[in-house]
Each structure stands twice: as structure tokens, then as C-alpha cells.
Enzyme design. Structure first.
Site, mmCIF file in Angstrom:
data_model
loop_
_atom_site.group_PDB
_atom_site.id
_atom_site.type_symbol
_atom_site.label_atom_id
_atom_site.label_comp_id
_atom_site.label_asym_id
_atom_site.label_seq_id
_atom_site.Cartn_x
_atom_site.Cartn_y
_atom_site.Cartn_z
ATOM 1 C CD GLU A 94 -2.776 1.077 2.520
ATOM 2 O OE1 GLU A 94 -2.757 0.092 3.272
ATOM 3 O OE2 GLU A 94 -3.472 2.082 2.706
ATOM 4 N NE ARG A 121 2.840 -8.348 9.944
ATOM 5 C CZ ARG A 121 2.779 -7.185 9.261
ATOM 6 N NH1 ARG A 121 3.611 -6.203 9.536
ATOM 7 N NH2 ARG A 121 1.875 -6.991 8.351
ATOM 8 C CE LYS A 129 2.946 0.204 4.894
ATOM 9 N NZ LYS A 129 2.569 -0.002 3.496
#
Ligand code: ATP
Ligand code: MG
Length: 569
Positions: free
Chosen positions: A43, A267, A277
Site C-alpha cells: 500500500e 511476518r 508504517k
């Protein structure tokens, strides 16, 4: 799949679980005649971090291994948080890591198709326009233990739904007033299947589609269908999407379109850093760091500026592998991969970080000798260079000790030490500042019979580095340390945040004396300051002839190594 079939026997044990699944899948009729197709779907709402590197290496790596393709797709369904700056940085970072995408797409490329598919589901009686407010929608959804309640708008006619949805698109309704929802099962144990929202009304300018749309697809509605349009065979994502997989499958099945297989992996978490982020953005916005590319940031651009090599990051991702369970990797593993690579590629140079003047009282005043120095003992191709040597030198303050213990093999009153590529010197006198008592100069004699390369029958235990005072250049050096003090900065305790765990000493700026060859090197050059660590010429703040050095990483156990070398010298 030919390439792999040939090698599969030998490699079978070393396949990770995703590779095993892929190889099994390619036995199925569905995938006959096809090649592996993956994608990396960021994204564009921030810069990429080291966690993304893992996903990049995995997706591009699989495509390479199996002779398939990997697309770069921007998941740009959230217009308010996305920016062109991020799109550009992401492309730069993927390329820097050494990968090239087969095709570049944006989820927004598919907005028209997604809209058509939404109409199809409405016509099939599988989607409806809902007028519940966001808060009501949440209430009606139920909990993990209690089933949800059906929306009072759930049984609208197809005609009414088509009409309302078209008017949503036409901008007749205010933001947040209506949604389009899939009609699945409000009692499903998996909450994602409780009539998930597909579209919301949102008047936001989109970085690519401008003001064309005032309804935007939700992640779940966009993601699988984007994969499908691109013919992705394996949609690899992180574990938090495991619960979304049934919905991913439901959309593909109910639309009757190409159905990729979603596979989840854990992850990457790294000690002593944060990786979301949102938190990285907070560090930037609140100016705790100088920007996304601050050399202390765990972003790809931060690592790049710091001086990491793409090879070391790829190697790290390879080494940690993929798993289905969460774990935290010690940042030391990454630093280990880095040292391993820099050891091979970085030239050795002389730089004194905390200078102390040494005067060789018996060395001719005007004389300058050029000493031949080896650029990289790990790489004979790297050749040699000439290093000026003269009467006045700088050594590290730490390499001199006035009241030294017996085992201190560097310079001490009356003691001898070898200057790397130079001579054996002996300390005769210590000059101090009369008021502070601080040592400001050390006077030594040198032995002309001990020049490096000569046959010398005398051995000294220590070898130290130096620079010639009249030839040395003054440069700024930035010594970086971990940005956070605790292994898991997010566990900050009651009423505190990860910001409270920041290391106040993560950056120390000093002025060093370096050998003259260093000022001509281009930005981005990585070198080893002998005995001090690996350093990189900063690509942002360096000026021609005036480099700024970032410490990439310290040398592990540098002293012991040099001791051994010194004796062989
Ligand atoms: P963050 O949670 O850090 O903000 P994200 O998951 O929202 O990251 P995306 O841009 O959506 O970021 O991620 C793009 C791809 O990278 C996704 O497939 C995602 O699963 C993967 N990814 C993100 N973070 C990690 C991580 N720490 N380890 C491995 N893969 C990751
Ligand atoms: Mg995300």
C-alpha cells in the site's frame, strides 16, 4: 516448472513450506501449462521497511526460482493516506534490492472492473446496499462469541440495490451514509464472513483516479480480484490475513473468476526496532529522526543510506527463511549478514576517530614517505594504494595509555608498538596540558630498520593505525547506534509508548582525521576504517571534497583479529 522438476530430487529437503505447496499445486490439473505468478502488493502509504524486504525476496525469489513472474502492484484503495512520493520510493527500493517486476499495476487500474463485478453480485442477490451507520454496522456484527444480527436492509430487492448502488457512485449520498455489503452469513464463526463491507462512500482525491470516484473498494473486495485479474497463481501474504482467506475464496468463487491460492507466512519482527508504517510515520512526523531515510530507520531507504548492501539484506531474508509462526529475529543476524558481505567488498582505509598527536622526534622534519597499503586482504583484485607517512601523526586516544596494565599491547610510556604499514615506534615522553593535565601529545622515536616489509628480528605485540597529520583530512563522522533501547520497543509499559523507549544516544557526531584518499570517493562508497568498523559516505549531506561518513556497523572482535595480523606483519 521444468527447471525445478529436474533439480527437485536433490533439493527436496530444503524446500520451505511455501515451495512445497507450490510444487504440489503444480501437479494439479488447474495449473497445467501455467507458470508460477506472484506479486508484491504494497500500500503506498509509507516507505518500505525490512519486513517488506522479506516479502519482496520471497515473492520475487519464488518467481525467479520457478521461472515464473512477479508483479509489483500498488494496493491503492485508501486514497486519503496514499501519495506519489511513496509510489516512487517503493519502486526505487524494490529495484535497489535487485528485483525487477514483470508488470506494474495499481489496484485502481481495476476500479471499473470491480464496479462491474459488484453489479454482478447485486444481480445475483449476493450483495446489498446497507444504510446502517458505521457504529451500527459494528454493533450488528456481533463478537467472536456471539453471532451478528442481520441488517434491516439486507433483503432489499435487486432493483432497489442496483438503483441505490448506482446513486452511491453518482455521488447522491454523503460520506459514510451507505455501504455495499456482501450477503454471506451474519452467524458465521469467522467474523470476516458476516456480510463484509465491499464499498464505502468517501469523497477523497485519489493520487491516480483524481475525483472520478466517490466510492472506494475495501481491501478484501479489491485484493483477491486484483490477483485474479493478473492471473496470480499464488497470493502470498502475512498471517494476519489467514482469517480473510475464506472471504478471498468466497469472492472468487461467487464471481466465477480465476481463483489464486492464498498462502500465509509469519511476518518478520526484528529486535530493537519497530516496523509498522504507522509508527515509522510517527517517528518521521514528530521529527525523532531526520526522515524516512534516516540511517537509523529500519526502512529500506534508511538501510541504503546507512550503507547496507542489497546483497546482505537478500542474504538475511534467505537465512531467516519462512515460517507459519511468529518469532522475533535478533537484529544481530542482520548485522552478521552485513559484516560478512562488507568484509569481502569494502576496502580498508585509515581513519582516526579520536585523534592524539604523535611526534616522531628522530624522523626528518621535511620527509614524507609513501607506504604501500593493501586495499582489501579478502580481495587481491582491489590492489594497493600509497599512504603518506611523516614526522607528525595521529593515533587513536584509546591506543595510548599512560598507566597501562601489563597486558596493554598498544602504546605506553617506554613501550613499543608497530604502526601498520609503517615502523615500530617507542614512546619516550608524554606532553600534557599544564592546567588540565590532559595528554596532548606523545613523543616517540621510530626505528628506521623496521619499515613494514623489511626483515625484522624484533617482535612487538600490538599494531595500531594512524594517519599523517599534515596529510589528514577532517571529516564529519556519524556514529549510529540502535534507535531503541529495549528489545521490543512496543512493550513500553503502562501509559507509555514506543517513543519512550528510544535511545537518546542513537547518534553521535564526531570529527575524525582520515587518510587523504578518502575525500575523492563518491557518495555511497563503503569502506572499512581499520579497527573501527564499516563506514559509508552519506549520499545526502556530503559535499564534493567534504564527505560525511555514516557508521554502517562496528567490527565484531576487531581487536583480536588485528592482534593476530600485527604479529604476522
Ligand atoms: P505495516 O503493517 O508495517 O504497515 P503492511 O502490511 O500494512 O505493513 P503493506 O504495504 O500492506 O504493508 O504490505 C505489502 C506486503 O508486504 C504485504 O504482502 C505484507 O503482508 C508484506 N509485509 C508487510 N510487513 C511485513 C513483515 N514485517 N514481514 C513480512 N512481510 C510483510
Ligand atoms: Mg497493509
Amino acid at each position: 516448472m521444468d527447471k525445478n522438476e529436474q533439480g527437485s530430487e536433490a533439493k527436496v529437503e530444503r524446500l520451505n513450506f511455501i515451495e512445497q505447496e507450490i510444487e504440489k499445486d503444480f501437479q494439479l490439473p488447474k495449473l497445467q501449462g501455467k507458470t508460477l505468478a506472484t506479486r508484491f502488493p504494497p500500500e503506498p502509504n509509507g516507505y518500505l521497511h525490512i519486513g517488506h524486504a522479506k516479502s519482496i525476496c520471497l515473492n520475487f525469489g519464488l518467481a525467479k526460482k520457478y521461472g515464473g513472474t512477479c508483479n509489483l502492484r500498488f494496493d491503492d484503495t485508501n486514497p486519503s493516506k496514499e501519495e506519489q512520493e511513496y509510489v516512487d520510493s517503493i519502486q526505487e527500493d524494490v529495484r535497489w534490492l535487485g528485483f525487477e517486476w514483470d508488470a506494474l499495476w495499481y489496484a485502481s487500474d481495476y476500479f471499473d472492473q470491480l464496479y462491474e463485478w459488484a453489479l454482478q453480485l447485486i444481480r445475483d442477490g449476493k450483495a446489498y446496499v446497507c444504510d446502517l451507520t458505521p457504529a451500527e454496522t459494528r454493533d450488528y456484527r456481533g463478537t467472536l462469541t456471539a453471532p451478528g444480527k442481520e441488517s434491516p436492509y439486507r433483503n432489499r430487492s435487486v432493483a432497489e440495490n442496483l438503483d441505490l448502488f448506482e446513486r452511491m457512485r453518482a455521488g447522491e449520498f454523503p460520506d459514510g451514509s451507505r455501504t455495499l455489503r456482501a450477503k454471506i452469513d451474519m452467524a458465521a464463526p469467522n467474523m470476516n464472513l458476516r456480510d463484509p463491507v465491499m464499498y464505502r462512500v468517501l469523497r477523497a482525491h485519489h493520487h491516480r483516479t483524481g475525483d472520478k470516484w466517490c466510492i472506494y473498494p475495501m481491501y478484501d473486495w479489491a485484493h483477491g480480484q486484483s490477483d485474479s485479474i493478473e492471473g496470480i497463481t499464488h497470493s502470498i501474504c502475512t498471517l494476519e490475513f489467514e482469517d480473510h482467506r475464506p472471504l478471498y475464496n468466497w469472492f472468487c468463487e461467487n464471481l466465477g473468476i480465476w481463483h489464486p491460492r492464498q498462502i500465509e507466512f509469519a511476518r518478520l519482527n526484528l529486535s530493537y526496532t519497530v516496523m509498522s508504517k504507522r509508527k515509522l510515520l510517527q517517528l518521521v512526523q514528530e521529527k525523532h529522526v531526520s526522515g524516512w531515510d534516516d540511517p537509523r530507520m529500519p526502512t529500506i531507504s534508511g538501510f541504503r543510506r546507512r550503507g547496507y548492501t542489497p546483497e546482505s539484506i537478500r542474504n538475511f531474508c534467505d537465512r531467516i527463511g519462512v515460517a507459519k509462526f511468529y518469532s522475533t529475529i535478533d537484529v544481530g543476524v542482520l548485522e552478521g549478514c552485513l559484516r560478512e558481505h562488507l568484509n569481502v567488498v569494502a576496502n580498508r582505509v585509515m581513519a582516526v576517530l579520536n585523534p592524539l598527536k604523535v611526534v616522531l622526534t628522530n624522523y626528518p622534519e621535511e620527509q614524507v614517505e609513501m607506504m604501500e597499503a593493501i586495499n582489501n586482504p579478502e580481495d587481491p583484485q582491489a590492489g594497493t594504494r600509497q599512504l603518506p607517512f611523516s614526522r607528525e601523526l595521529y593515533i587513536e586516544q584509546e591506543d595510548f595509555m599512560e598507566d597501562a596494565p601489563r597486558k596493554f599491547f598498544r602504546l605506553k610510556p617506554g613501550g613499543e608498538v608497530r604502526l601498520r604499514y609503517g615502523y615500530i615506534i617507542q614512546c619516550q615522553e608524554v606532553v600534557k596540558d599544564p592546567s588540565s593535565g590532559e595528554v596532548i601529545e606523545v613523543h616517540c622515536t621510530y626505528d628506521p630498520q623496521t619499515r613494514s616489509g623489511m626483515q625484522v628480528d624484533r617482535k612487538v605485540k600490538g599494531t595500531i593505525h594512524w594517519v599523517s597529520a599534515q596529510h589528514a583530512k577532517d571529516v564529519e563522522v556519524r556514529l549510529y547506534d540502535r534507535l531503541f533501547l529495549s528489545e521490543n520497543p512496543e512493550e513500553a509499559g503502562e501509559g507509555k509508548s514506543f517513543i519512550d523507549n528510544m535511545n537518546p544516544d542513537s547518534l553521535t557526531v564526531i570529527h575524525a582525521k582520515v587518510e587523504p584518499s578518502l575525500v575523492e570517493l563518491p557518495a555511497g562508497t563503503r569502506v572499512q576504517f581499520e579497527r573501527n568498523g564499516y563506514f559509508c559516505i552519506d549520499s545526502v549531506d556530503s559535499q564534493p571534497g567534504q564527505p560525511v561518513f555514516n557508521r554502517i556497523v562496528t567490527l565484531r572482535d576487531s581487536w583480536a583479529k588485528l592482534q593476530a595480523k600485527g604479529q604476522a606483519d
